[in-house]
Design a protein around this motif. Structure first.
Motif, PDB file in Angstrom:
ATOM      1  N   ALA A  73     -83.919 -22.695 -38.408  1.00 33.26           N
ATOM      2  CA  ALA A  73     -84.700 -23.019 -39.607  1.00 33.26           C
ATOM      3  C   ALA A  73     -85.924 -22.117 -39.728  1.00 33.26           C
ATOM      4  CB  ALA A  73     -85.131 -24.478 -39.573  1.00 33.26           C
ATOM      5  N   SER A  74     -86.337 -21.895 -40.950  1.00 34.05           N
ATOM      6  CA  SER A  74     -87.564 -21.144 -41.203  1.00 34.05           C
ATOM      7  C   SER A  74     -88.754 -21.812 -40.526  1.00 34.05           C
ATOM      8  CB  SER A  74     -87.801 -21.055 -42.711  1.00 34.05           C
ATOM      9  OG  SER A  74     -89.095 -20.593 -42.997  1.00 34.05           O
ATOM     10  N   HIS A  75     -88.874 -23.124 -40.726  1.00 35.62           N
ATOM     11  CA  HIS A  75     -89.957 -23.915 -40.145  1.00 35.62           C
ATOM     12  C   HIS A  75     -89.388 -25.235 -39.624  1.00 35.62           C
ATOM     13  CE1 HIS A  75     -92.191 -21.113 -42.681  1.00 35.62           C
ATOM     14  NE2 HIS A  75     -93.327 -21.493 -42.109  1.00 35.62           N
ATOM     15  N   LEU A  76     -90.026 -25.757 -38.622  1.00 36.06           N
ATOM     16  CA  LEU A  76     -89.655 -27.058 -38.074  1.00 36.06           C
ATOM     17  C   LEU A  76     -90.796 -28.037 -38.327  1.00 36.06           C
ATOM     18  CD1 LEU A  76     -87.511 -28.612 -36.374  1.00 36.06           C
ATOM     19  CD2 LEU A  76     -88.896 -28.036 -34.359  1.00 36.06           C
ATOM     20  N   LEU A  77     -90.488 -29.099 -39.076  1.00 33.21           N
ATOM     21  CA  LEU A  77     -91.486 -30.126 -39.346  1.00 33.21           C
ATOM     22  C   LEU A  77     -91.290 -31.289 -38.384  1.00 33.21           C
ATOM     23  CD1 LEU A  77     -91.383 -30.271 -43.274  1.00 33.21           C
ATOM     24  CD2 LEU A  77     -92.434 -28.560 -41.776  1.00 33.21           C
ATOM     25  N   VAL A  78     -92.371 -31.759 -37.802  1.00 35.55           N
ATOM     26  CA  VAL A  78     -92.321 -32.899 -36.890  1.00 35.55           C
ATOM     27  C   VAL A  78     -93.310 -33.944 -37.400  1.00 35.55           C
ATOM     28  CG1 VAL A  78     -92.547 -33.707 -34.509  1.00 35.55           C
ATOM     29  CG2 VAL A  78     -91.788 -31.358 -34.957  1.00 35.55           C
ATOM     30  N   ILE A  79     -92.794 -35.126 -37.716  1.00 35.80           N
ATOM     31  CA  ILE A  79     -93.649 -36.211 -38.189  1.00 35.80           C
ATOM     32  C   ILE A  79     -94.057 -37.067 -37.001  1.00 35.80           C
ATOM     33  CG2 ILE A  79     -93.843 -38.192 -39.735  1.00 35.80           C
ATOM     34  CD1 ILE A  79     -91.665 -36.931 -41.467  1.00 35.80           C
ATOM     35  N   CYS A  80     -95.354 -37.272 -36.856  1.00 33.92           N
ATOM     36  CA  CYS A  80     -95.899 -37.993 -35.708  1.00 33.92           C
ATOM     37  C   CYS A  80     -96.728 -39.198 -36.152  1.00 33.92           C
ATOM     38  CB  CYS A  80     -96.793 -37.074 -34.883  1.00 33.92           C
ATOM     39  SG  CYS A  80     -96.010 -35.537 -34.367  1.00 33.92           S
ATOM     40  N   VAL A  81     -96.866 -40.155 -35.225  1.00 31.50           N
ATOM     41  CA  VAL A  81     -97.733 -41.314 -35.447  1.00 31.50           C
ATOM     42  C   VAL A  81     -98.678 -41.433 -34.252  1.00 31.50           C
ATOM     43  CG1 VAL A  81     -95.982 -42.514 -36.812  1.00 31.50           C
ATOM     44  CG2 VAL A  81     -96.132 -42.943 -34.347  1.00 31.50           C
ATOM     45  N   PRO A  82     -99.774 -42.170 -34.406  1.00 34.38           N
ATOM     46  CA  PRO A  82    -100.685 -42.356 -33.267  1.00 34.38           C
ATOM     47  C   PRO A  82    -100.039 -43.185 -32.166  1.00 34.38           C
ATOM     48  CG  PRO A  82    -101.737 -42.945 -35.363  1.00 34.38           C
ATOM     49  CD  PRO A  82    -100.279 -42.801 -35.636  1.00 34.38           C
ATOM     50  N   LYS A  83    -100.282 -42.811 -30.907  1.00 37.14           N
ATOM     51  CA  LYS A  83     -99.799 -43.615 -29.787  1.00 37.14           C
ATOM     52  C   LYS A  83    -100.597 -44.910 -29.700  1.00 37.14           C
ATOM     53  CE  LYS A  83     -98.128 -42.201 -26.056  1.00 37.14           C
ATOM     54  NZ  LYS A  83     -97.865 -41.660 -24.691  1.00 37.14           N
ATOM     55  N   THR A  84    -101.894 -44.796 -29.948  1.00 35.18           N
ATOM     56  CA  THR A  84    -102.776 -45.965 -29.969  1.00 35.18           C
ATOM     57  C   THR A  84    -103.459 -46.017 -31.323  1.00 35.18           C
ATOM     58  OG1 THR A  84    -103.197 -45.740 -27.593  1.00 35.18           O
ATOM     59  CG2 THR A  84    -104.726 -47.107 -28.856  1.00 35.18           C
ATOM     60  N   TYR A  85    -103.380 -47.177 -31.969  1.00 34.12           N
ATOM     61  CA  TYR A  85    -103.943 -47.323 -33.315  1.00 34.12           C
ATOM     62  C   TYR A  85    -104.959 -48.461 -33.307  1.00 34.12           C
ATOM     63  CZ  TYR A  85    -103.930 -47.115 -38.431  1.00 34.12           C
ATOM     64  OH  TYR A  85    -104.286 -46.955 -39.756  1.00 34.12           O
ATOM     65  N   THR A  86    -106.155 -48.195 -33.838  1.00 33.38           N
ATOM     66  CA  THR A  86    -107.228 -49.199 -33.785  1.00 33.38           C
ATOM     67  C   THR A  86    -107.862 -49.401 -35.157  1.00 33.38           C
ATOM     68  OG1 THR A  86    -109.057 -47.652 -33.350  1.00 33.38           O
ATOM     69  CG2 THR A  86    -107.735 -48.379 -31.448  1.00 33.38           C
ATOM     70  N   THR A  87    -108.755 -50.372 -35.201  1.00 31.61           N
ATOM     71  CA  THR A  87    -109.448 -50.687 -36.462  1.00 31.61           C
ATOM     72  C   THR A  87    -110.413 -49.573 -36.875  1.00 31.61           C
ATOM     73  OG1 THR A  87    -111.114 -51.940 -35.217  1.00 31.61           O
ATOM     74  CG2 THR A  87    -109.273 -53.181 -36.150  1.00 31.61           C
ATOM     75  N   LYS A  88    -110.648 -48.601 -35.990  1.00 33.67           N
ATOM     76  CA  LYS A  88    -111.475 -47.451 -36.381  1.00 33.67           C
ATOM     77  C   LYS A  88    -110.846 -46.714 -37.563  1.00 33.67           C
ATOM     78  CE  LYS A  88    -113.585 -46.478 -31.871  1.00 33.67           C
ATOM     79  NZ  LYS A  88    -113.692 -45.505 -30.757  1.00 33.67           N
ATOM     80  N   GLU A  89    -109.499 -46.723 -37.608  1.00 31.38           N
ATOM     81  CA  GLU A  89    -108.815 -46.061 -38.717  1.00 31.38           C
ATOM     82  C   GLU A  89    -109.065 -46.778 -40.032  1.00 31.38           C
ATOM     83  OE1 GLU A  89    -107.482 -43.128 -38.294  1.00 31.38           O
ATOM     84  OE2 GLU A  89    -108.049 -43.324 -36.175  1.00 31.38           O
ATOM     85  N   VAL A  90    -109.201 -48.098 -39.973  1.00 33.04           N
ATOM     86  CA  VAL A  90    -109.523 -48.877 -41.175  1.00 33.04           C
ATOM     87  C   VAL A  90    -110.925 -48.516 -41.657  1.00 33.04           C
ATOM     88  CG1 VAL A  90    -109.854 -51.200 -42.116  1.00 33.04           C
ATOM     89  CG2 VAL A  90    -108.006 -50.765 -40.491  1.00 33.04           C
ATOM     90  N   GLN A  91    -111.858 -48.411 -40.711  1.00 32.48           N
ATOM     91  CA  GLN A  91    -113.226 -48.047 -41.070  1.00 32.48           C
ATOM     92  C   GLN A  91    -113.273 -46.675 -41.739  1.00 32.48           C
ATOM     93  OE1 GLN A  91    -115.615 -50.326 -40.718  1.00 32.48           O
ATOM     94  NE2 GLN A  91    -114.117 -51.683 -39.736  1.00 32.48           N
ATOM     95  N   LYS A  92    -112.514 -45.716 -41.167  1.00 34.60           N
ATOM     96  CA  LYS A  92    -112.463 -44.374 -41.749  1.00 34.60           C
ATOM     97  C   LYS A  92    -111.886 -44.408 -43.158  1.00 34.60           C
ATOM     98  CE  LYS A  92    -111.729 -41.923 -37.362  1.00 34.60           C
ATOM     99  NZ  LYS A  92    -110.740 -41.132 -36.594  1.00 34.60           N
ATOM    100  N   TYR A  93    -110.851 -45.230 -43.341  1.00 34.25           N
ATOM    101  CA  TYR A  93    -110.210 -45.324 -44.653  1.00 34.25           C
ATOM    102  C   TYR A  93    -111.193 -45.818 -45.707  1.00 34.25           C
ATOM    103  CZ  TYR A  93    -107.370 -47.185 -48.443  1.00 34.25           C
ATOM    104  OH  TYR A  93    -106.862 -47.490 -49.695  1.00 34.25           O
TER     105      TYR A  93
END
Length: 210
Positions: A73-93
């Motif tokens: 392939a021209s490019h390889l896309l890899v979709i990732c998620v956080p291993k650890t997810y916290t309420t800090k992400e809500v605050q950032k949002y």
């Protein structure tokens, strides 16, 4: 061609033309499409890796059930998620919402408190499953955009995430690989290229209730 024609044109490519490379304009479209993908509550618990380093692609083939598309392939896309997810992400949002929309705290706080409580009461395993579901939304969106832009693709679950994480140093970034999408141009001698698409009759897959 309309969108249905484009989706008819799309298929999971088995052999890419390794001599053809996607333009930066096309890559930018895929980046924007990924970023505009719908996610639960708009939290975007996803990261997209775009790999064009052939040495890395070659190394990843062995961790992808030896599927050659990963290298071809021209490019390889890899979709990732956080291993650890916290309420800090809500605050950032909500900080971002306030910056973009200038919404008052009086309006935002009830929803922020609700989402914070929702995240707090889930285990990390539950959050990982939830975030993986968001990755599939992103994959579906990318597949449709690829078809619309005449970009060939091949969605893959057939790889060893832990090995990808190791090769790409994802653990250091609190990331875990979930899905792989090689993109580029189909080879002229791909045996799947001219085969008719096989789908159930639409009356078997769609129910209308009026």
């Amino acid at each position: 061609m309309n969108i249905i024609d484009k989706l008819q044109w799309r298929y999971a490519v088995k052999k890419f033309d390794s001599q053809k490379i996607l333009s930066q304009q096309k890559i930018n479209i895929l980046k924007e499409a990924f970023n505009l993908t719908a996610t639960s509550y708009g939290l975007q618990p996803l990261k997209l890796l775009i790999i064009s380093n052939k040495d890395i692609q070659k190394e990843l083939v062995a961790h992808s059930w030896n599927q050659p598309q990963v290298l071809e392939a021209s490019h390889l896309l890899v979709i990732c998620v956080p291993k650890t997810y916290t309420t800090k992400e809500v605050q950032k949002y909500f900080t971002l919402v306030k910056d973009v929309r200038n919404t008052s705290d009086a309006i935002l706080n009830p929803f922020k408190e609700f989402l914070t409580a929702e995240i707090d009461k889930k285990t990390q395993e539950e959050l990982l499953i939830w975030n993986k579901n968001q990755a599939y939304l992103a994959l579906g969106n990318l597949l449709t955009v690829c078809a619309f832009e005449n970009i060939d693709s091949c969605p893959m679950e057939g790889f060893i995430p832990e090995k990808y994480d190791e090769v790409l140093n994802l653990e250091e970034q609190n990331l875990h690989s979930v899905l792989v999408l090689p993109v580029g141009f189909r080879a002229d001698d791909d045996y799947m290229k001219d085969l008719k698409k096989v789908r159930k009759n639409i009356t078997e897959t769609v129910m209308e209730i009026s």
